[in-house]
Design an enzyme around this catalytic site. Structure first.
Site, mmCIF file in Angstrom:
data_model
loop_
_atom_site.group_PDB
_atom_site.id
_atom_site.type_symbol
_atom_site.label_atom_id
_atom_site.label_comp_id
_atom_site.label_asym_id
_atom_site.label_seq_id
_atom_site.Cartn_x
_atom_site.Cartn_y
_atom_site.Cartn_z
ATOM 1 N N GLN A 293 168.398 129.469 31.256
ATOM 2 C CA GLN A 293 168.604 130.924 31.324
ATOM 3 C C GLN A 293 168.652 131.435 32.767
ATOM 4 O OE1 GLN A 293 165.514 133.516 29.791
ATOM 5 N NE2 GLN A 293 163.916 131.984 30.070
ATOM 6 N N ASP B 196 171.161 114.178 36.262
ATOM 7 C CA ASP B 196 169.873 114.044 35.568
ATOM 8 C C ASP B 196 168.798 113.900 36.644
ATOM 9 O OD1 ASP B 196 167.594 113.240 34.260
ATOM 10 O OD2 ASP B 196 168.639 111.869 32.893
ATOM 11 N N TYR C 211 152.298 121.335 30.353
ATOM 12 C CA TYR C 211 153.413 121.957 31.086
ATOM 13 C C TYR C 211 152.942 122.360 32.481
ATOM 14 C CZ TYR C 211 156.632 125.691 32.530
ATOM 15 O OH TYR C 211 157.491 126.496 33.252
ATOM 16 N N ASP D 226 153.529 130.484 36.964
ATOM 17 C CA ASP D 226 152.158 131.031 36.951
ATOM 18 C C ASP D 226 151.212 130.127 36.143
ATOM 19 O OD1 ASP D 226 153.688 131.716 34.684
ATOM 20 O OD2 ASP D 226 152.369 133.389 34.176
#
Ligand code: NAP
Length: 303
Positions: free
Chosen positions: A15, A41, A130, A107
């Site tokens: 996005q 990649d 993550y 964050d």
């Protein structure tokens, strides 16, 4: 003929990449060369090396990432491979050619326990895979390329792909009342606005003296909101724009079981970026409105 600044962008279909394509469409001074994961990649050093060798860009911009916070718990190796190893590959190979790298982080490298906004000197302590993988990427980028800017952003939304705002609208189209967590607080940031800031940043960095510039910066929309407050503003604005709307009520994070733990309060201080480069984000109503207007009609109207 004007010489354009050439920027290699990894992660073409994300996005933020798509937002950058829109935001830079009219730019005559910047040439963004976007690569999807088949062409480049980031987890494969050979692939990074071949493209950087061929293109010889003025900047490398890493927008490639493994971004599903919950899936990362189930597939930690994949998250670390893209967010940690991949970022390191781009940093190392760009450094060989003395090419600066701009790398996007999050964050979610913080644990969300701090009551006041996090600045760049605060201790990182990710609470999920993550966040850990993104922190590994930050560390590799700053270690491997002396000319680096690590930008921590937050809570991206855009007219592209799946994100909180597009999800809210799809729920509203179905007319369902929504319960949204009020105890997660962050900086909802339009990827369209962030993309414009990235283009401006590259203009400022072009031919710059890097001596004191390399480092980590926070770059997100400055107004902190809870997810509940954010959702209320989105559906209210959607209603004003004749789009779908629905009831939104406040919930607690503990009411929803998710594979990944979420840090609760990750509000970022943008002072360092503001003082170094200047910060230009419109009021959040305008940012949300721009994204709502740009969303495909199919996602805004009851079928
Ligand atoms: N989304 C957020 O709320 C948020 C918040 C804070 C920070 N960020 C950071 O902002 C950056 C941009 O996020 P985003 O929301 O634009 O992400 P996104 O929409 O999920 O896009 C990530 C892109 O990376 C590509 N990619 C995945 N693995 C790759 C590989 N091995 N090699 C090359 N490309 C690969 C994906 O390709 P496919 O399309 O083929 O899957 C996808 O196009 C990321 O660094 C993210 O961590 C995001």
């Amino acid at each position: 003929m004007t010489v354009r600044t050439r920027v290699l962008v990894a992660g073409k279909n994300g996005q933020l990449s798509k937002s950058l394509k829109v935001a830079s469409a009219a730019a005559t001074d910047l040439e963004f060369c976007f690569f999807d994961r088949h062409a480049l990649d980031v987890t494969k050093a050979q692939s990074c090396s071949a493209i950087i060798d061929r293109l010889r860009p003025d900047f490398v911009l890493n927008l490639a990432a493994y971004t599903s916070v919950d899936d990362a718990e189930r597939f930690p190796d994949d998250a670390h491979s893209v967010n940690g190893v991949g970022a390191g590959n781009l940093a190392q190979i760009s450094a060989v050619h003395d090419i600066p790298i701009i790398h996007i982080s999050t964050d979610y490298v913080f644990d969300g326990e701090k009551r006041s906004p996090y600045d760049e000197t605060d201790r990182t302590n990710p609470v999920n895979t993550y966040g850990m993988s993104k922190l590994a990427g930050e560390n590799s980028v700053s270690r491997l390329n002396p000319k680096h800017i690590v930008l921590r952003t937050a809570w991206l939304y855009s007219p592209f792909g799946s994100n909180f705002v597009s999800w809210l609208l799809s729920m509203a189209v179905e007319g369902r009342p929504l319960r949204i967590v009020a105890d997660q607080v962050g900086n909802p940031t339009s990827a369209l606005d962030l993309a414009k800031s990235l283009a401006d940043l590259i203009r400022q960095l072009d031919n710059t003296d890097w001596t004191n510039l390399s480092g980590t910066y926070h770059l997100a929309a400055p107004e902190p909101l809870s997810r509940f407050q954010w959702a209320k503003r989105v559906v209210a604005l959607s209603g004003e724009l004749y789009g779908p709307t629905c009831q939104v009520s406040a919930a607690a994070t503990t009411e929803f079981a998710t594979p990944a733990t979420r840090p609760l309060r990750t509000v970022l201080s943008m002072d360092k970026f503001q003082n170094t480069f200047g910060l230009k984000f419109p009021p959040i109503e305008q940012s949300i409105g721009d994204v709502l207007q740009a969303l495909p009609r199919s996602r805004k109207v009851a079928q």
